[in-house]
Design a protein around this motif. Sequence first.
Motif, PDB file in Angstrom:
ATOM      1  N   TYR A   1      75.029   3.587  18.728  1.00 48.48           N
ATOM      2  CA  TYR A   1      75.846   2.978  17.667  1.00 48.48           C
ATOM      3  C   TYR A   1      76.123   1.522  18.025  1.00 48.48           C
ATOM      4  CZ  TYR A   1      79.999   1.791  14.927  1.00 48.48           C
ATOM      5  OH  TYR A   1      80.894   1.161  14.097  1.00 48.48           O
ATOM      6  N   ASP A   2      75.744   0.616  17.131  1.00 51.64           N
ATOM      7  CA  ASP A   2      75.907  -0.817  17.375  1.00 51.64           C
ATOM      8  C   ASP A   2      77.183  -1.314  16.695  1.00 51.64           C
ATOM      9  OD1 ASP A   2      75.676  -3.504  17.844  1.00 51.64           O
ATOM     10  OD2 ASP A   2      73.557  -3.635  17.269  1.00 51.64           O
ATOM     11  N   ALA A   3      78.324  -1.132  17.406  1.00 49.54           N
ATOM     12  CA  ALA A   3      79.618  -1.533  16.846  1.00 49.54           C
ATOM     13  C   ALA A   3      79.733  -3.044  16.727  1.00 49.54           C
ATOM     14  CB  ALA A   3      80.741  -0.983  17.729  1.00 49.54           C
ATOM     15  N   VAL A   4      79.115  -3.771  17.654  1.00 44.98           N
ATOM     16  CA  VAL A   4      79.192  -5.234  17.644  1.00 44.98           C
ATOM     17  C   VAL A   4      78.519  -5.803  16.400  1.00 44.98           C
ATOM     18  CG1 VAL A   4      78.505  -7.351  18.851  1.00 44.98           C
ATOM     19  CG2 VAL A   4      79.325  -5.373  20.157  1.00 44.98           C
TER      20      VAL A   4
ATOM     21  N   ILE B   1      78.611   2.958   7.862  1.00 42.76           N
ATOM     22  CA  ILE B   1      78.444   3.025   9.310  1.00 42.76           C
ATOM     23  C   ILE B   1      77.048   3.515   9.708  1.00 42.76           C
ATOM     24  CG2 ILE B   1      79.278   5.393   9.628  1.00 42.76           C
ATOM     25  CD1 ILE B   1      80.848   4.348  12.078  1.00 42.76           C
ATOM     26  N   ARG B   2      76.405   4.262   8.818  1.00 44.65           N
ATOM     27  CA  ARG B   2      75.078   4.809   9.127  1.00 44.65           C
ATOM     28  C   ARG B   2      74.040   3.705   9.344  1.00 44.65           C
ATOM     29  NH1 ARG B   2      74.923  10.310   7.797  1.00 44.65           N
ATOM     30  NH2 ARG B   2      76.794  10.978   6.674  1.00 44.65           N
ATOM     31  N   ASN B   3      74.285   2.550   8.772  1.00 43.94           N
ATOM     32  CA  ASN B   3      73.359   1.436   8.963  1.00 43.94           C
ATOM     33  C   ASN B   3      73.332   0.940  10.406  1.00 43.94           C
ATOM     34  OD1 ASN B   3      72.534   1.290   6.237  1.00 43.94           O
ATOM     35  ND2 ASN B   3      74.356   0.090   5.707  1.00 43.94           N
ATOM     36  N   TYR B   4      74.273   1.379  11.219  1.00 43.72           N
ATOM     37  CA  TYR B   4      74.384   0.883  12.591  1.00 43.72           C
ATOM     38  C   TYR B   4      74.181   1.994  13.624  1.00 43.72           C
ATOM     39  CZ  TYR B   4      76.163  -2.962   9.923  1.00 43.72           C
ATOM     40  OH  TYR B   4      76.280  -3.979   9.001  1.00 43.72           O
ATOM     41  N   VAL B   5      73.730   3.139  13.149  1.00 44.40           N
ATOM     42  CA  VAL B   5      73.403   4.256  14.035  1.00 44.40           C
ATOM     43  C   VAL B   5      71.884   4.317  14.175  1.00 44.40           C
ATOM     44  CG1 VAL B   5      73.480   6.754  14.364  1.00 44.40           C
ATOM     45  CG2 VAL B   5      75.475   5.562  13.420  1.00 44.40           C
ATOM     46  N   LYS B   6      71.411   4.044  15.389  1.00 41.78           N
ATOM     47  CA  LYS B   6      69.970   4.064  15.652  1.00 41.78           C
ATOM     48  C   LYS B   6      69.576   5.429  16.212  1.00 41.78           C
ATOM     49  CE  LYS B   6      66.357   1.892  18.469  1.00 41.78           C
ATOM     50  NZ  LYS B   6      66.073   0.953  19.578  1.00 41.78           N
ATOM     51  N   LYS B   7      68.668   6.091  15.545  1.00 48.18           N
ATOM     52  CA  LYS B   7      68.240   7.428  15.962  1.00 48.18           C
ATOM     53  C   LYS B   7      67.422   7.365  17.253  1.00 48.18           C
ATOM     54  CE  LYS B   7      68.021   9.081  11.187  1.00 48.18           C
ATOM     55  NZ  LYS B   7      67.154   9.635  10.113  1.00 48.18           N
TER      56      LYS B   7
ATOM     57  N   VAL C   1      77.304  13.810  16.151  1.00 52.22           N
ATOM     58  CA  VAL C   1      77.390  12.354  15.983  1.00 52.22           C
ATOM     59  C   VAL C   1      78.824  12.021  15.571  1.00 52.22           C
ATOM     60  CG1 VAL C   1      76.442  10.323  14.841  1.00 52.22           C
ATOM     61  CG2 VAL C   1      74.970  12.320  15.244  1.00 52.22           C
ATOM     62  N   TYR C   2      79.575  11.465  16.505  1.00 51.14           N
ATOM     63  CA  TYR C   2      81.005  11.218  16.259  1.00 51.14           C
ATOM     64  C   TYR C   2      81.222  10.215  15.128  1.00 51.14           C
ATOM     65  CZ  TYR C   2      81.657  13.599  20.721  1.00 51.14           C
ATOM     66  OH  TYR C   2      81.644  14.535  21.730  1.00 51.14           O
ATOM     67  N   GLU C   3      80.417   9.166  15.107  1.00 47.37           N
ATOM     68  CA  GLU C   3      80.640   8.077  14.153  1.00 47.37           C
ATOM     69  C   GLU C   3      80.482   8.520  12.704  1.00 47.37           C
ATOM     70  OE1 GLU C   3      79.952   6.385  18.083  1.00 47.37           O
ATOM     71  OE2 GLU C   3      78.923   7.920  16.903  1.00 47.37           O
ATOM     72  N   THR C   4      79.585   9.469  12.462  1.00 48.23           N
ATOM     73  CA  THR C   4      79.338   9.913  11.088  1.00 48.23           C
ATOM     74  C   THR C   4      79.850  11.328  10.825  1.00 48.23           C
ATOM     75  OG1 THR C   4      77.121  10.707  11.703  1.00 48.23           O
ATOM     76  CG2 THR C   4      77.298   8.440  10.894  1.00 48.23           C
ATOM     77  N   ASP C   5      80.440  11.960  11.872  1.00 50.28           N
ATOM     78  CA  ASP C   5      81.007  13.309  11.758  1.00 50.28           C
ATOM     79  C   ASP C   5      79.974  14.305  11.216  1.00 50.28           C
ATOM     80  OD1 ASP C   5      82.881  15.342  11.883  1.00 50.28           O
ATOM     81  OD2 ASP C   5      83.645  14.968   9.861  1.00 50.28           O
TER      82      ASP C   5
END
Length: 285
Positions: free
Chosen positions: A76-79, A95-101, A143-147
């Motif tokens: 996850y690219d929070a920056v 937020i999904r745009n910043y989650v790299k699989k 995946v915590y960021e997207t639950d």
Amino acid sequence: MADKKRFEGSDHYVATDDLRVAVNAAIALERPLLVKGEPGTGKTMLALEIARSLGMPIIEWHIKSTTKAHQGLYEYDAVARLRDGQLGEERAKDIRNYVKKGKLWEAFTATERPVLLIDEIDKADIEFPNDLLQELDRMEFYVYETDETIKAKVRPVVIITSNNEKELPDAFLRRCFFHFIKFPDDVTMNAIIDVHFPGIKKRLVSEALATFYKMRDVPGLKKKPSTSELLDWLKLLMSEDIDVETLREKNPNKLVPPLHGALLKNEQDIQLFERLAFLARRENG
């Protein structure tokens, strides 16, 4: 459900009987196959050939010393999201745009059963294998960021390779089917050479192999030449038209074989052969 297909080797890869048994047992048990052996013995190529011969897609995860287990799941690219948000970018709202699989995510969501290669796992730190235990056991992760929970549609065929440079944790080993690729004997090596160089002169192979195995047996050798390096050397011998007599020559001045740069990869080993040549010259007066 275990796959009914069986791995029998291929025209491109010489698989010994015990290796075929190990691969098919791991597929049937739906457990990761941990393959150990010297560098250059075909461990990585094995995964590629399993995928090719069984008609499965291959997903490759090549491990480095800095690789962390979570990178195989996702990053996850929070920056980047914070920066885009400050710039008013529309994509920052999702937020999904910043989650790299990662590679495990790719394997778990593949539409058909893939082969997942985790290559050179012993390069990573000691905690790396343990950090993947739950994901490889359950074939799912959160995946915590997207639950959301990413769960494997079909269990991938997992091939894990190790150059045996460090011990792997017992808890990890218990979950794997294990196979050690022995260094090929003369018969197997001839079969491997036939696959790569059909029609090569048998006398050249015979002399080259005799020289190669003698080199591997020299006491004090820092890095023994590998199967892949032997194949490189044979290719050079043929392209440079080195004849059998040159290889057979027992001149003490020529203990280092022609085009030895394909086989000896550090100055200590070259100096070792030069010292042996010097001692041989002294003994011969």
